[in-house]
Scaffold this active site. Structure first.
Site, PDB file in Angstrom:
ATOM      1  N   GLU A   1      -2.400  -1.729  -2.109  1.00  0.00           N
ATOM      2  CA  GLU A   1      -3.581  -1.493  -2.941  1.00  0.00           C
ATOM      3  C   GLU A   1      -3.602  -2.435  -4.146  1.00  0.00           C
ATOM      4  O   GLU A   1      -4.645  -3.024  -4.455  1.00  0.00           O
ATOM      5  CB  GLU A   1      -3.612  -0.031  -3.382  1.00  0.00           C
ATOM      6  CG  GLU A   1      -3.763   0.926  -2.207  1.00  0.00           C
ATOM      7  CD  GLU A   1      -4.563   2.172  -2.544  1.00  0.00           C
ATOM      8  OE1 GLU A   1      -5.780   2.165  -2.257  1.00  0.00           O
ATOM      9  OE2 GLU A   1      -3.966   3.115  -3.079  1.00  0.00           O
TER      10      GLU A   1
ATOM     11  N   GLU B   1      -0.920   6.040   3.474  1.00  0.00           N
ATOM     12  CA  GLU B   1      -1.305   7.316   2.872  1.00  0.00           C
ATOM     13  C   GLU B   1      -1.690   8.377   3.899  1.00  0.00           C
ATOM     14  O   GLU B   1      -1.312   9.548   3.767  1.00  0.00           O
ATOM     15  CB  GLU B   1      -2.462   7.085   1.883  1.00  0.00           C
ATOM     16  CG  GLU B   1      -2.043   6.477   0.562  1.00  0.00           C
ATOM     17  CD  GLU B   1      -1.823   4.976   0.619  1.00  0.00           C
ATOM     18  OE1 GLU B   1      -1.476   4.390  -0.412  1.00  0.00           O
ATOM     19  OE2 GLU B   1      -1.989   4.376   1.716  1.00  0.00           O
TER      20      GLU B   1
END
Length: 266
Positions: free
Chosen positions: A120, A140
């Site tokens: 990210e 995730e």
């Protein structure tokens, strides 16, 4: 600037090198690391002698994502940083380049794991170089979590949507060669040389007119969501003032005189 116990800062010429420095935890994001990153981005923006930034990780790893203890507010040694987070609830998003875009070019030098929060943060950098053994991925969903660092918005804008959705929905690891093939990173180099290549790239940037470099970067991001017609108009608004600078005149003189230009940010 001094950095923190989990984020070291080094000046290499006109480049500020920020190093995620928690190798015993695969550089998992902690509050000290996030505060150090936040302060590092701001320092680079505010110091006109800094022309580029390199982000890397210590110990042969880039970043393995958020430390779940940090996520739960239980990280050891984090108490002294809690007031910073309380004073600015967006500090961690700015640190991860979700809510902040540095005006200087940011080059990622990746070795080893660059997954979850690491991937990210990567999406907030401008140029990305990785060792051959680097691994990327958004894990995730494997933990029942959401990649809330910006990936569902940014990733489909940076790589083809089918690849973005596969990465987001499968949570599988991506080796460096595959990450380069789908456009997530730009260069794959021998293991252990990503930082060297990043600094070489930074030197090429640093040799250019800083006002021009910053205007070019700003234009690329500002026009990304515009129609072509609106984007071209915005480009002129951003680009024409550069031609009136002393640096632009110096660049032309240096070319005519066959010498390196001396840019003064003026």
């Amino acid at each position: 600037m001094a950095g923190t116990e989990h984020l070291t800062v080094e000046r290499v010429g006109a480049t500020l090198v920020l190093t995620l420095n928690r190798p015993e935890a695969k550089n998992a994001l902690s509050l000290p690391m996030l505060v150090g990153l936040h302060d590092g981005w701001l320092a680079a923006d505010e110091d006109d002698t800094v022309r580029s930034v390199v982000l890397t990780g210590a110990g042969g790893t880039f970043c393995s994502g958020m430390d779940l203890k940090t996520l739960a507010g239980q990280g050891a040694g984090d108490d002294r940083y809690r007031d910073r987070l309380a004073a600015d609830p967006d500090l961690h998003w700015k640190a991860m380049l979700r809510h902040h875009r540095p005006r200087k070019p940011v080059i990622a030098a990746v070795e080893g794991h660059c997954v979850a929060g690491g991937t990210e943060i990567l999406q907030g950098t401008d140029i990305r170089i990785a060792g051959r053994g680097a691994v990327f991925g958004l894990y995730e969903v494997r933990r029942g979590l959401f990649p809330i660092g910006g990936s569902t918005v940014r990733l489909p804008r940076q790589i083809p949507r089918t690849h973005a959705l596969e990465m987001l929905l499968t949570g599988r690891p991506y080796p460096a060669e595959e990450a380069a093939r789908i456009g997530l990173i730009g260069h794959v180099v021998p293991d252990g040389t990503a930082l060297e290549k990043a600094l070489e790239t930074a030197e090429l940037i640093n040799a250019n007119g800083p006002l021009a470099v910053e205007a070019v970067k700003a234009s690329v991001y500002e026009t990304a969501g515009l129609t072509e017609a609106d984007g071209l108009k915005a480009e002129l608004d951003r680009g024409w003032p550069v031609f009136a600078t002393d640096d632009a005149k110096e660049g032309s003189r240096a070319f005519a005189e066959k010498r390196p230009p001396v840019f003064r940010r003026a």
